[in-house]
Design an enzyme around this catalytic site. Sequence first.
Site, PDB file in Angstrom:
ATOM      1  N   CYS A 247      31.384  55.061  16.048  1.00 10.69           N
ATOM      2  CA  CYS A 247      31.559  55.854  17.271  1.00 10.69           C
ATOM      3  C   CYS A 247      31.220  57.325  17.044  1.00 10.69           C
ATOM      4  CB  CYS A 247      32.974  55.661  17.825  1.00 10.69           C
ATOM      5  SG  CYS A 247      33.107  56.074  19.579  1.00 10.69           S
ATOM      6  N   HIS A 332      33.158  49.688  18.522  1.00  6.98           N
ATOM      7  CA  HIS A 332      34.306  49.618  17.614  1.00  6.98           C
ATOM      8  C   HIS A 332      34.454  48.227  16.998  1.00  6.98           C
ATOM      9  CE1 HIS A 332      36.352  53.522  18.376  1.00  6.98           C
ATOM     10  NE2 HIS A 332      35.632  53.465  19.479  1.00  6.98           N
ATOM     11  N   GLU A 334      36.501  47.328  14.719  1.00  7.49           N
ATOM     12  CA  GLU A 334      37.897  47.004  14.420  1.00  7.49           C
ATOM     13  C   GLU A 334      38.561  46.317  15.606  1.00  7.49           C
ATOM     14  OE1 GLU A 334      38.099  50.899  16.450  1.00  7.49           O
ATOM     15  OE2 GLU A 334      36.793  49.990  14.944  1.00  7.49           O
TER      16      GLU A 334
END
Length: 362
Positions: A247, A332, A334
């Site tokens: 990001c 993202h 994660e």
Amino acid sequence: MSKRTLILEDGMVFEGEAFGSSEVTMGEVVFQTGMTGYQEMLSDPSYCDQMIVLTNPLIGNYGMNRDDYETTRPLAKALIVREVCHTPSNFRSQTSLATALEEFNIPGLTGIDTRQLTRHLRSKGVMRGLLVDGTYDLTEQLERLKQMALATDQVKRASTERAYVIPGAGPRIVLVDFGAKLGIIRELVRRGCEVVVVPHDVTAKDVLRYMPDGVMLSNGPGNPKDVPTAIPLIQELTGQVVIFGICLGHQLIALAHGADTFKLPFGHRGANHPVEDLRTGQVSITSQNHGYAVEDQSLAGLNLKLTHRAINDGTVEGIRHTTHPVFSVQYHPEASPGPMDANDLFDQFLTEITNQQEVSHA
């Protein structure tokens, strides 16, 4: 509940009811399209100074718990919803959303047409907003908004102030904290890594002192051009260690190697954004939260190769250095909140570290 009003800088007004904190606040109004994950959204440091509009109509029904926070000190300015649930029902719930907002001193607004507000922001672009309670003078409040200056120190406020270590038996990863979600740390720890978290303004010399196997550049809030210390850091580390950016970290890698960034009209914020890997043709559904993007045309003639592109609007979603082990994605991996399609990027990062070690020892 008492009357609370959202006033946008273009004069648009949304009257609803107050919940959470009674704090009067101003911020940038943005919308988020995820159906779940309001706790992770609220605590994502990338929302620093922003008023989050959630498009899913019912929010708070599964409560809040201690395990799903992405930071210990949420920095969002406000939460705006169609309907808030005050009686959550879930075996993991430990408190209600309204109570959590009170504890973090974050105001909430409910009872407005969030679909209308989202459509307005989508057509006009994100803009500054102000929450006021009770009666108010519209002309006076619009003047306040007009004078409101957007802060440029969000990364400083979101970053850790000092370095700390999370032990592990695997590769040593230095995580440069520009406002890192705890999900990034969880994914690295899950893979056995030793994680050294360092402040946003760390120098390359200090990073190399830790003798890292890899460096991760985290997500974070605000304009990437407001983080000038990151440019020499990335330039000096390139070629010395494997680097993975997420990001804001992705945008900073682009800037450090000569590319440019720009502000999107209303950003990408949601858990349902399709991204194509241009190398394989595979499409992943990704979680995203960013208001800036890398300028596609600025990559021409640089040592950066476009690897991923957004299906919806064609914007840059991933790049890779052509000669050094440096790569990044705008989304993202994660995935909290969001799907798990991109989670294997952490495995790819560790594989690149192993490959680089084998080359060094050959």
